[in-house]
Write a protein that holds these residues in place. Structure first.
Motif, PDB file in Angstrom:
ATOM      1  N   ARG A  74      -7.110   1.866   3.216  1.00 30.12           N
ATOM      2  CA  ARG A  74      -8.449   1.739   3.802  1.00 30.12           C
ATOM      3  C   ARG A  74      -9.314   0.717   3.061  1.00 30.12           C
ATOM      4  N   SER A  75      -9.011   0.476   1.791  1.00 32.84           N
ATOM      5  CA  SER A  75      -9.848  -0.400   0.970  1.00 32.84           C
ATOM      6  C   SER A  75      -9.472  -1.874   1.188  1.00 32.84           C
ATOM      7  N   PRO A  76     -10.463  -2.734   1.432  1.00 34.15           N
ATOM      8  CA  PRO A  76     -10.173  -4.166   1.606  1.00 34.15           C
ATOM      9  C   PRO A  76      -9.443  -4.781   0.410  1.00 34.15           C
ATOM     10  N   LYS A  77      -9.709  -4.266  -0.820  1.00 28.57           N
ATOM     11  CA  LYS A  77      -9.094  -4.851  -2.012  1.00 28.57           C
ATOM     12  C   LYS A  77      -7.628  -4.491  -2.140  1.00 28.57           C
ATOM     13  N   THR A  78      -7.221  -3.329  -1.619  1.00 28.39           N
ATOM     14  CA  THR A  78      -5.852  -2.852  -1.870  1.00 28.39           C
ATOM     15  C   THR A  78      -5.032  -2.643  -0.604  1.00 28.39           C
ATOM     16  N   ARG A  79      -5.594  -2.984   0.550  1.00 30.88           N
ATOM     17  CA  ARG A  79      -4.875  -2.645   1.794  1.00 30.88           C
ATOM     18  C   ARG A  79      -3.546  -3.378   1.932  1.00 30.88           C
ATOM     19  N   ASP A  80      -3.407  -4.547   1.267  1.00 28.32           N
ATOM     20  CA  ASP A  80      -2.158  -5.304   1.366  1.00 28.32           C
ATOM     21  C   ASP A  80      -1.238  -5.116   0.167  1.00 28.32           C
ATOM     22  N   VAL A  81      -1.632  -4.238  -0.787  1.00 35.03           N
ATOM     23  CA  VAL A  81      -0.797  -4.007  -1.977  1.00 35.03           C
ATOM     24  C   VAL A  81       0.399  -3.140  -1.578  1.00 35.03           C
ATOM     25  N   PRO A  82       1.635  -3.583  -1.843  1.00 33.65           N
ATOM     26  CA  PRO A  82       2.810  -2.772  -1.496  1.00 33.65           C
ATOM     27  C   PRO A  82       2.830  -1.456  -2.264  1.00 33.65           C
ATOM     28  N   VAL A  83       3.306  -0.410  -1.606  1.00 33.02           N
ATOM     29  CA  VAL A  83       3.410   0.916  -2.223  1.00 33.02           C
ATOM     30  C   VAL A  83       4.841   1.423  -2.071  1.00 33.02           C
ATOM     31  N   ILE A  84       5.432   1.845  -3.188  1.00 34.33           N
ATOM     32  CA  ILE A  84       6.725   2.535  -3.152  1.00 34.33           C
ATOM     33  C   ILE A  84       6.473   3.983  -3.540  1.00 34.33           C
ATOM     34  N   MET A  85       6.837   4.922  -2.657  1.00 31.14           N
ATOM     35  CA  MET A  85       6.646   6.346  -2.933  1.00 31.14           C
ATOM     36  C   MET A  85       7.816   6.868  -3.776  1.00 31.14           C
ATOM     37  N   LEU A  86       7.477   7.627  -4.814  1.00 33.84           N
ATOM     38  CA  LEU A  86       8.471   8.311  -5.644  1.00 33.84           C
ATOM     39  C   LEU A  86       8.393   9.793  -5.323  1.00 33.84           C
ATOM     40  N   THR A  87       9.509  10.403  -4.972  1.00 35.29           N
ATOM     41  CA  THR A  87       9.418  11.807  -4.606  1.00 35.29           C
ATOM     42  C   THR A  87      10.733  12.531  -4.731  1.00 35.29           C
ATOM     43  N   ALA A  88      10.640  13.829  -4.964  1.00 37.97           N
ATOM     44  CA  ALA A  88      11.825  14.682  -4.969  1.00 37.97           C
ATOM     45  C   ALA A  88      12.213  15.059  -3.543  1.00 37.97           C
ATOM     46  N   ARG A  89      11.343  14.765  -2.587  1.00 35.00           N
ATOM     47  CA  ARG A  89      11.596  15.105  -1.188  1.00 35.00           C
ATOM     48  C   ARG A  89      12.547  14.072  -0.589  1.00 35.00           C
ATOM     49  N   GLY A  90      13.692  14.531  -0.118  1.00 36.77           N
ATOM     50  CA  GLY A  90      14.661  13.613   0.446  1.00 36.77           C
ATOM     51  C   GLY A  90      14.851  13.750   1.936  1.00 36.77           C
ATOM     52  N   GLU A  91      14.098  14.691   2.548  1.00 38.44           N
ATOM     53  CA  GLU A  91      14.261  14.920   3.985  1.00 38.44           C
ATOM     54  C   GLU A  91      13.743  13.736   4.800  1.00 38.44           C
ATOM     55  N   GLU A  92      14.425  13.458   5.895  1.00 34.01           N
ATOM     56  CA  GLU A  92      14.038  12.313   6.716  1.00 34.01           C
ATOM     57  C   GLU A  92      12.611  12.449   7.233  1.00 34.01           C
ATOM     58  N   ALA A  93      12.195  13.670   7.610  1.00 32.95           N
ATOM     59  CA  ALA A  93      10.836  13.869   8.127  1.00 32.95           C
ATOM     60  C   ALA A  93       9.803  13.504   7.071  1.00 32.95           C
ATOM     61  N   ASP A  94      10.089  13.850   5.785  1.00 34.37           N
ATOM     62  CA  ASP A  94       9.154  13.522   4.714  1.00 34.37           C
ATOM     63  C   ASP A  94       9.103  12.010   4.494  1.00 34.37           C
ATOM     64  N   ARG A  95      10.259  11.382   4.595  1.00 36.07           N
ATOM     65  CA  ARG A  95      10.299   9.932   4.440  1.00 36.07           C
ATOM     66  C   ARG A  95       9.441   9.263   5.522  1.00 36.07           C
ATOM     67  N   VAL A  96       9.569   9.748   6.733  1.00 39.20           N
ATOM     68  CA  VAL A  96       8.789   9.197   7.844  1.00 39.20           C
ATOM     69  C   VAL A  96       7.298   9.386   7.584  1.00 39.20           C
ATOM     70  N   ARG A  97       6.902  10.572   7.085  1.00 34.76           N
ATOM     71  CA  ARG A  97       5.488  10.816   6.766  1.00 34.76           C
ATOM     72  C   ARG A  97       4.991   9.826   5.720  1.00 34.76           C
ATOM     73  N   GLY A  98       5.815   9.589   4.713  1.00 32.27           N
ATOM     74  CA  GLY A  98       5.432   8.647   3.664  1.00 32.27           C
ATOM     75  C   GLY A  98       5.242   7.244   4.206  1.00 32.27           C
ATOM     76  N   LEU A  99       6.184   6.809   5.039  1.00 31.38           N
ATOM     77  CA  LEU A  99       6.088   5.470   5.614  1.00 31.38           C
ATOM     78  C   LEU A  99       4.911   5.371   6.583  1.00 31.38           C
ATOM     79  N   ASN A 100       4.669   6.447   7.323  1.00 32.95           N
ATOM     80  CA  ASN A 100       3.543   6.444   8.259  1.00 32.95           C
ATOM     81  C   ASN A 100       2.191   6.409   7.550  1.00 32.95           C
ATOM     82  N   SER A 101       2.162   6.890   6.308  1.00 28.35           N
ATOM     83  CA  SER A 101       0.895   6.867   5.559  1.00 28.35           C
ATOM     84  C   SER A 101       0.597   5.475   5.010  1.00 28.35           C
ATOM     85  N   GLY A 102       1.555   4.572   5.146  1.00 28.69           N
ATOM     86  CA  GLY A 102       1.325   3.194   4.700  1.00 28.69           C
ATOM     87  C   GLY A 102       2.242   2.723   3.596  1.00 28.69           C
TER      88      GLY A 102
END
Length: 234
Positions: A74-102
């Protein structure tokens, strides 16, 4: 490379040991590292310093990684900064949620530092090609990490793999003195037994390659301490 040109990674995780490990491995690979233990601190740091990439844990105190990711977007300063999520969750649905969040990528714990660094470089290549084609410079020496090529004063320098790794480490930390043991850890790895004197052999080879036409010796020997890359010479 000037330290200001090295990619800046913001590591966000509440596991102190993991943060320490990630910071060590990323700095060893030539990145600068900021760390935060919760989402609020992460958002403040990201606004202040605008990292090139955020490594973001899913499960955080105070605010979830998903919410942090949404706010970064949402922030103009960081909206284009790449994000890699680190998680113990390996389920495909969780992965999709993470990607959908940006998030741009997603890596499940446990993971190897080597795999993580490869994923970081891949994401940076897509987001900012100039950062991943790291060109290191010191005096009249240039090192193209992408092309695996070293030049000095316009001529090509031919190095073996070990000498290349040694020079890369020195050029990422110019002026800093490294003991033989530190160089063994960085260049050969913790799990390989090599005699400390082996470092001296490879330093001699590196010097010979760099100083082929009687250029100034930029590898400084520090008695009882180790070696450094320094224009003051040996």
């Amino acid at each position: 490379m000037n330290s200001a040109l090295k990619p800046l990674i913001l590591v966000v995780d509440d596991e102190v040991d993991l943060v320490t490990l990630l910071k060590y491995n990323l700095e060893k690979e030539g990145f600068r590292v900021l760390t935060a233990n919760d989402g609020e601190e992460a958002l403040l740091l990201a606004e202040e310093q605008t990292p090139h990439l955020v490594l973001l844990d899913w499960m955080l105190p105070l605010m979830s990684g998903l919410e942090v990711c949404r706010q970064l977007r949402r922030s103009p300063k960081t909206r284009d900064v790449p994000v890699i999520m680190l998680t113990a969750r390996g389920e495909e649905a969780d992965r999709v949620r993470g990607l959908n969040s940006g998030a741009d990528d997603y890596i499940s714990k446990p993971f190897s530092p080597t795999e993580l660094v490869a994923r970081i470089r891949a994401v940076l290549r897509r987001a900012a090609p100039g950062l991943s084609d790291e060109l290191l410079r010191f005096a009249d020496i240039s090192m193209d990490l992408a092309a695996h090529r070293v030049r000095r004063g316009g001529r090509d320098i031919h190095l073996g793999p070990t000498e290349f790794r040694l020079l890369r480490h020195f050029m990422q930390h110019p002026g800093r003195v490294f003991s033989r043991e530190q160089l063994l850890d960085v260049v050969w790895g913790h799990d390989v037994y090599v005699e400390p004197r082996t470092v001296d052999v490879h330093i001699r080879r590196l010097r010979k390659a760099l100083n082929e036409t009687d250029e100034q010796d930029v590898i400084r020997t520090v008695r009882s301490a180790g070696y450094a890359l320094d224009e003051k010479g040996p």
